[in-house]
Scaffold this motif. Structure first.
Motif, PDB file in Angstrom:
ATOM      1  N   GLY A  75      44.260  39.933  42.314  1.00  0.00           N
ATOM      2  CA  GLY A  75      44.784  38.588  42.094  1.00  0.00           C
ATOM      3  C   GLY A  75      44.248  37.946  40.823  1.00  0.00           C
ATOM      4  N   LEU A  76      44.995  36.967  40.298  1.00  0.00           N
ATOM      5  CA  LEU A  76      44.596  36.261  39.078  1.00  0.00           C
ATOM      6  C   LEU A  76      44.403  34.776  39.364  1.00  0.00           C
ATOM      7  N   GLY A  77      45.472  34.112  39.701  1.00  0.00           N
ATOM      8  CA  GLY A  77      45.369  32.699  40.070  1.00  0.00           C
ATOM      9  C   GLY A  77      44.637  31.870  39.031  1.00  0.00           C
ATOM     10  N   ASN A  78      43.727  31.022  39.475  1.00  0.00           N
ATOM     11  CA  ASN A  78      42.952  30.155  38.574  1.00  0.00           C
ATOM     12  C   ASN A  78      41.627  30.771  38.133  1.00  0.00           C
ATOM     13  N   ARG A  79      41.407  32.051  38.463  1.00  0.00           N
ATOM     14  CA  ARG A  79      40.179  32.724  38.048  1.00  0.00           C
ATOM     15  C   ARG A  79      40.175  32.930  36.540  1.00  0.00           C
ATOM     16  N   GLU A  80      38.991  33.198  36.003  1.00  0.00           N
ATOM     17  CA  GLU A  80      38.882  33.541  34.579  1.00  0.00           C
ATOM     18  C   GLU A  80      39.617  34.846  34.286  1.00  0.00           C
ATOM     19  N   SER A  81      39.500  35.791  35.234  1.00  0.00           N
ATOM     20  CA  SER A  81      40.194  37.062  35.076  1.00  0.00           C
ATOM     21  C   SER A  81      40.554  37.601  36.454  1.00  0.00           C
ATOM     22  N   PHE A  82      41.015  38.841  36.514  1.00  0.00           N
ATOM     23  CA  PHE A  82      41.497  39.430  37.754  1.00  0.00           C
ATOM     24  C   PHE A  82      40.367  39.611  38.773  1.00  0.00           C
ATOM     25  N   ASP A  83      40.742  39.559  40.034  1.00  0.00           N
ATOM     26  CA  ASP A  83      39.828  39.874  41.127  1.00  0.00           C
ATOM     27  C   ASP A  83      39.795  41.404  41.247  1.00  0.00           C
ATOM     28  N   CYS A 132      41.849  44.762  31.847  1.00  0.00           N
ATOM     29  CA  CYS A 132      42.763  45.788  32.345  1.00  0.00           C
ATOM     30  C   CYS A 132      42.654  47.063  31.513  1.00  0.00           C
ATOM     31  N   LEU A 133      42.619  46.916  30.200  1.00  0.00           N
ATOM     32  CA  LEU A 133      42.508  48.082  29.312  1.00  0.00           C
ATOM     33  C   LEU A 133      41.192  48.818  29.532  1.00  0.00           C
ATOM     34  N   ASP A 134      40.112  48.073  29.719  1.00  0.00           N
ATOM     35  CA  ASP A 134      38.804  48.690  29.960  1.00  0.00           C
ATOM     36  C   ASP A 134      38.818  49.501  31.255  1.00  0.00           C
ATOM     37  N   THR A 135      39.441  48.926  32.290  1.00  0.00           N
ATOM     38  CA  THR A 135      39.524  49.633  33.572  1.00  0.00           C
ATOM     39  C   THR A 135      40.393  50.880  33.436  1.00  0.00           C
TER      40      THR A 135
END
Length: 300
Positions: A75-83, A132-135
């Protein structure tokens, strides 16, 4: 006698070479046939089989008959980045080991959080893409999926086009540096999407084509594929909006899809996302087993 002996040896040599080349040619033919036969691979999206970033997605994907799975970034939502649980090396290792154990490939990572979040306006977009790219790089995944979604739909909000293009140029360079392709989904028709890709002009950005966008808009799916061409499509979400299984969909002829892709000489991952029976859309095994089985029948 000496002349006859030399002639005999020459004939034997030619015969031996003939057998050797026949075997080689037969072998090459077999390899070519195998390569041609396996040019398409069938995957499912983990978020749609209700296993978003859950290690059980590999066993389930295998049980459904899929060769691969598109793993969501969380999830993304209001987070700084993805969960993103996969940022943890220990969890990442567990996922990779389980994928190997089940013999199910990770065909791509998906940033489905951008279906609702605005790629055009989000302040942390560079961090999100880099995460995402790093993962992906750590998991040896070569394609990541970026939907422009509702809030960055440049067809409905053309005023956003300039900023979206500029941001895609930026993340395209990031992807290129990582040797990864960002597959972008838009609602543009193929002619306009081709113009859009040329405007971005980055080898790190390609089209992640979604059948549903063309079918929902009443466009000619087969012609859309031909217009975009094989070099501009990195992966395909090969399903329609929910309602019918693929084999029962009145809007689509999958044999014609295959014929079109064959003529284009396109090959790659076909990822099953939707096309669930409207009578029982939450029944994962019922819907996805039927769709994977049908896709393998057509493409394998």
């Amino acid at each position: 006698m000496e002349k006859s002996r030399r002639a005999f040896i020459h004939q034997i040599s030619l015969a031996t070479m003939g057998v050797f080349f026949l075997k080689k040619n037969t072998s090459f033919k077999g390899l070519f046939t195998l390569e041609k036969k396996n040019k398409y691979k069938i995957a499912v999206a983990d978020i749609m089989i209700l296993k978003r970033q859950k290690i059980g997605e590999f066993a389930l994907s295998k049980a459904l008959g899929a060769e691969g799975v598109e793993v969501d970034m969380g999830g993304l939502g209001n987070r700084e980045s993805f969960d993103n649980k996969l940022a943890d090396p220990t969890i990442r290792k567990q996922f990779l080991e389980e994928a190997g154990k089940q013999n199910v490939q990770i065909c791509s990572l998906a940033m489905t959080g951008f279906y609702s979040q605005s790629f055009a306006k989000r302040a942390t977009y560079k961090r999100n893409i880099q995460d995402c790219l790093d993962t992906a790089k750590a998991m040896d995944v070569k394609v990541v999926f970026l939907p422009l979604g509702v809030n960055s739909d440049i067809q409905k909000q053309p005023a956003l086009r300039a900023v979206v293009v500029e941001r895609l140029k930026v993340v395209g360079e990031m992807a290129k540096a990582a040797n990864i392709v960002i597959g972008v989904e838009t609602t543009l028709d193929a002619t306009e999407e081709l113009k859009f890709l040329k405007e971005i002009n980055s080898p790190g950005i390609k089209s992640y084509f979604n059948f549903a966008n063309a079918l929902d808009a009443g466009r000619d799916l087969y012609n859309e594929l031909m217009i975009l061409g094989k070099d501009n499509i990195c992966q395909i979400h090969c399903t329609d909006t929910d309602g019918y299984w693929l084999q029962n969909d009145p809007k689509m002829d999958m044999k014609k899809v295959k014929k079109t892709l064959d003529e284009m000489n396109w090959g790659g991952w076909l990822v099953i996302e939707r096309s669930r029976d409207a009578k029982d859309p939450r029944n994962v095994k019922y819907n996805f087993t039927a769709n994977t089985s049908y896709m393998k029948k057509i493409f394998k």
